[in-house]
Motif scaffolding. Sequence first.
Motif, PDB file in Angstrom:
ATOM      1  N   PHE A   1      -1.156   3.744  11.405  1.00  0.00           N
ATOM      2  CA  PHE A   1      -1.232   2.320  11.084  1.00  0.00           C
ATOM      3  C   PHE A   1       0.125   1.892  10.545  1.00  0.00           C
ATOM      4  CE2 PHE A   1      -2.316  -1.150   8.005  1.00  0.00           C
ATOM      5  CZ  PHE A   1      -2.597  -2.102   8.975  1.00  0.00           C
ATOM      6  N   LEU A   2       0.762   0.952  11.243  1.00  0.00           N
ATOM      7  CA  LEU A   2       2.134   0.558  10.933  1.00  0.00           C
ATOM      8  C   LEU A   2       2.184  -0.824  10.282  1.00  0.00           C
ATOM      9  CD1 LEU A   2       2.500   2.857  13.013  1.00  0.00           C
ATOM     10  CD2 LEU A   2       4.407   1.576  13.976  1.00  0.00           C
ATOM     11  N   VAL A   3       2.970  -0.917   9.216  1.00  0.00           N
ATOM     12  CA  VAL A   3       3.207  -2.192   8.540  1.00  0.00           C
ATOM     13  C   VAL A   3       4.713  -2.387   8.428  1.00  0.00           C
ATOM     14  CG1 VAL A   3       2.858  -3.560   6.456  1.00  0.00           C
ATOM     15  CG2 VAL A   3       1.062  -1.991   7.235  1.00  0.00           C
TER      16      VAL A   3
ATOM     17  N   ASN B   1     -12.210  14.271  10.687  1.00  0.00           N
ATOM     18  CA  ASN B   1     -11.534  14.808  11.868  1.00  0.00           C
ATOM     19  C   ASN B   1     -10.278  14.011  12.206  1.00  0.00           C
ATOM     20  OD1 ASN B   1     -13.468  16.811  12.387  1.00  0.00           O
ATOM     21  ND2 ASN B   1     -14.787  15.362  13.456  1.00  0.00           N
ATOM     22  N   THR B   2     -10.234  12.760  11.756  1.00  0.00           N
ATOM     23  CA  THR B   2      -9.126  11.874  12.100  1.00  0.00           C
ATOM     24  C   THR B   2      -7.966  12.035  11.130  1.00  0.00           C
ATOM     25  OG1 THR B   2     -10.727  10.260  12.946  1.00  0.00           O
ATOM     26  CG2 THR B   2      -8.480   9.491  12.594  1.00  0.00           C
ATOM     27  N   ASN B   3      -6.783  12.263  11.674  1.00  0.00           N
ATOM     28  CA  ASN B   3      -5.568  12.367  10.877  1.00  0.00           C
ATOM     29  C   ASN B   3      -4.952  10.972  10.786  1.00  0.00           C
ATOM     30  OD1 ASN B   3      -3.305  13.527   9.550  1.00  0.00           O
ATOM     31  ND2 ASN B   3      -2.199  13.586  11.494  1.00  0.00           N
ATOM     32  N   VAL B   4      -5.061  10.350   9.621  1.00  0.00           N
ATOM     33  CA  VAL B   4      -4.596   8.972   9.451  1.00  0.00           C
ATOM     34  C   VAL B   4      -3.213   8.962   8.809  1.00  0.00           C
ATOM     35  CG1 VAL B   4      -5.069   6.717   8.450  1.00  0.00           C
ATOM     36  CG2 VAL B   4      -6.964   8.162   9.211  1.00  0.00           C
ATOM     37  N   ILE B   5      -2.278   8.332   9.499  1.00  0.00           N
ATOM     38  CA  ILE B   5      -0.904   8.220   9.009  1.00  0.00           C
ATOM     39  C   ILE B   5      -0.598   6.755   8.732  1.00  0.00           C
ATOM     40  CG2 ILE B   5       1.536   8.550   9.569  1.00  0.00           C
ATOM     41  CD1 ILE B   5       0.691  10.889  11.349  1.00  0.00           C
ATOM     42  N   LEU B   6      -0.147   6.476   7.528  1.00  0.00           N
ATOM     43  CA  LEU B   6       0.271   5.130   7.153  1.00  0.00           C
ATOM     44  C   LEU B   6       1.790   5.091   7.185  1.00  0.00           C
ATOM     45  CD1 LEU B   6      -0.362   2.285   6.042  1.00  0.00           C
ATOM     46  CD2 LEU B   6      -0.325   3.288   3.743  1.00  0.00           C
ATOM     47  N   ALA B   7       2.348   4.311   8.107  1.00  0.00           N
ATOM     48  CA  ALA B   7       3.801   4.201   8.249  1.00  0.00           C
ATOM     49  C   ALA B   7       4.218   2.797   7.837  1.00  0.00           C
ATOM     50  CB  ALA B   7       4.216   4.496   9.689  1.00  0.00           C
TER      51      ALA B   7
ATOM     52  N   VAL C   1       3.780  -6.681   1.958  1.00  0.00           N
ATOM     53  CA  VAL C   1       3.768  -5.389   2.651  1.00  0.00           C
ATOM     54  C   VAL C   1       2.697  -4.467   2.086  1.00  0.00           C
ATOM     55  CG1 VAL C   1       5.102  -3.294   3.104  1.00  0.00           C
ATOM     56  CG2 VAL C   1       6.202  -5.528   3.285  1.00  0.00           C
ATOM     57  N   GLU C   2       2.690  -4.293   0.759  1.00  0.00           N
ATOM     58  CA  GLU C   2       1.754  -3.353   0.151  1.00  0.00           C
ATOM     59  C   GLU C   2       0.309  -3.835   0.277  1.00  0.00           C
ATOM     60  OE1 GLU C   2       3.204  -5.969  -3.297  1.00  0.00           O
ATOM     61  OE2 GLU C   2       3.938  -5.199  -1.387  1.00  0.00           O
ATOM     62  N   THR C   3       0.104  -5.154   0.261  1.00  0.00           N
ATOM     63  CA  THR C   3      -1.246  -5.689   0.432  1.00  0.00           C
ATOM     64  C   THR C   3      -1.746  -5.429   1.845  1.00  0.00           C
ATOM     65  OG1 THR C   3      -0.688  -7.453  -1.133  1.00  0.00           O
ATOM     66  CG2 THR C   3      -2.691  -7.732   0.167  1.00  0.00           C
ATOM     67  N   ALA C   4      -0.895  -5.691   2.831  1.00  0.00           N
ATOM     68  CA  ALA C   4      -1.269  -5.450   4.228  1.00  0.00           C
ATOM     69  C   ALA C   4      -1.598  -3.979   4.460  1.00  0.00           C
ATOM     70  CB  ALA C   4      -0.135  -5.896   5.149  1.00  0.00           C
ATOM     71  N   ALA C   5      -0.799  -3.096   3.860  1.00  0.00           N
ATOM     72  CA  ALA C   5      -1.025  -1.658   4.036  1.00  0.00           C
ATOM     73  C   ALA C   5      -2.383  -1.241   3.481  1.00  0.00           C
ATOM     74  CB  ALA C   5       0.089  -0.869   3.351  1.00  0.00           C
ATOM     75  N   ILE C   6      -2.733  -1.740   2.303  1.00  0.00           N
ATOM     76  CA  ILE C   6      -3.986  -1.333   1.673  1.00  0.00           C
ATOM     77  C   ILE C   6      -5.191  -2.017   2.313  1.00  0.00           C
ATOM     78  CG2 ILE C   6      -5.266  -1.282  -0.501  1.00  0.00           C
ATOM     79  CD1 ILE C   6      -2.850   0.709  -0.145  1.00  0.00           C
ATOM     80  N   VAL C   7      -5.044  -3.263   2.735  1.00  0.00           N
ATOM     81  CA  VAL C   7      -6.137  -3.928   3.455  1.00  0.00           C
ATOM     82  C   VAL C   7      -6.444  -3.164   4.742  1.00  0.00           C
ATOM     83  CG1 VAL C   7      -6.772  -5.986   4.771  1.00  0.00           C
ATOM     84  CG2 VAL C   7      -5.763  -6.232   2.503  1.00  0.00           C
ATOM     85  N   GLY C   8      -5.401  -2.850   5.502  1.00  0.00           N
ATOM     86  CA  GLY C   8      -5.594  -2.107   6.743  1.00  0.00           C
ATOM     87  C   GLY C   8      -6.201  -0.739   6.510  1.00  0.00           C
ATOM     88  N   MET C   9      -5.694  -0.018   5.506  1.00  0.00           N
ATOM     89  CA  MET C   9      -6.212   1.316   5.205  1.00  0.00           C
ATOM     90  C   MET C   9      -7.656   1.262   4.718  1.00  0.00           C
ATOM     91  SD  MET C   9      -4.768   4.110   5.870  1.00  0.00           S
ATOM     92  CE  MET C   9      -5.992   4.966   4.873  1.00  0.00           C
ATOM     93  N   SER C  10      -8.013   0.219   3.983  1.00  0.00           N
ATOM     94  CA  SER C  10      -9.391   0.080   3.502  1.00  0.00           C
ATOM     95  C   SER C  10     -10.355  -0.057   4.675  1.00  0.00           C
ATOM     96  CB  SER C  10      -9.514  -1.140   2.582  1.00  0.00           C
ATOM     97  OG  SER C  10      -8.707  -1.004   1.441  1.00  0.00           O
TER      98      SER C  10
END
Length: 242
Positions: A190-192, A80-86, A223-232
């Motif tokens: 989720f913003l990085v 149900n949650t629309n997750v946006i990675l910015a 940057v890419e590590t933070a994005a994937i850690v947060g998304m995980s």
Amino acid sequence: MALSLNKIYVANFSIEEKIFLITDLKIVHKLLNVLRLTKGALFIVFNDNKQQYIVEIIDHNHGSIKIKIINESNSMSISNTNVILAVAFPKGKRGDWLVEKATELGVNKIIVLRTDRSIMNPGQGRIEKWQKIAIQASEQCGRTDIPKIESGKLEDLNGIIMIAVTKGGINIEESLIKIDVQKKDLTLNFLVGPEGDWSKEEEKKLIHDGAIPVSLGKRILRVETAAIVGMSIISLWINSEN
């Protein structure tokens, strides 16, 4: 049976007719020359309708493949949650890796952020390349919904905003506990920031406007590590709550 079949995205695939002709030469090449499928072979096809179908090759040549729909295949449930990675993207292939892994983790949209300290301002060609990577990653991981890749600005974001910060943030898991991820039509951003971090003005304004500052730990991450850690963490939390 469906789990062992190859999955292919065909943009113009239609279920109005039981017989469909694939004429995209790249897809034809992949099916015949890479996957080595022949007449009678089964595979799964999906498009933007977020449904998938088991199909059979009934004829083919070097320029086209004729397929027949066998039946609809069970697709992966969508949250149900629309997750946006910015993200203020890094240079080089690190951005490619980011798109691939974020897609596998279930992000619904990836926004290439333009910030005060961004080092990347990709053109349409690069965006299209990342979109193709997202399609390939969706095929590989079993998704039927392909995340859209687009450029954007901080002021364009709507919904709940979580911003990764290097100092003073709340543990991201503690922040997620306070969010009702089962709420219908919930959008979670989720913003990085860039490698040079957010400017003081950006971070201050985001938090003033209601963004939740979150911490990913004591280490300084790429940057890419933070994005994937947060998304995980977000993906794990959403899946456990739904």
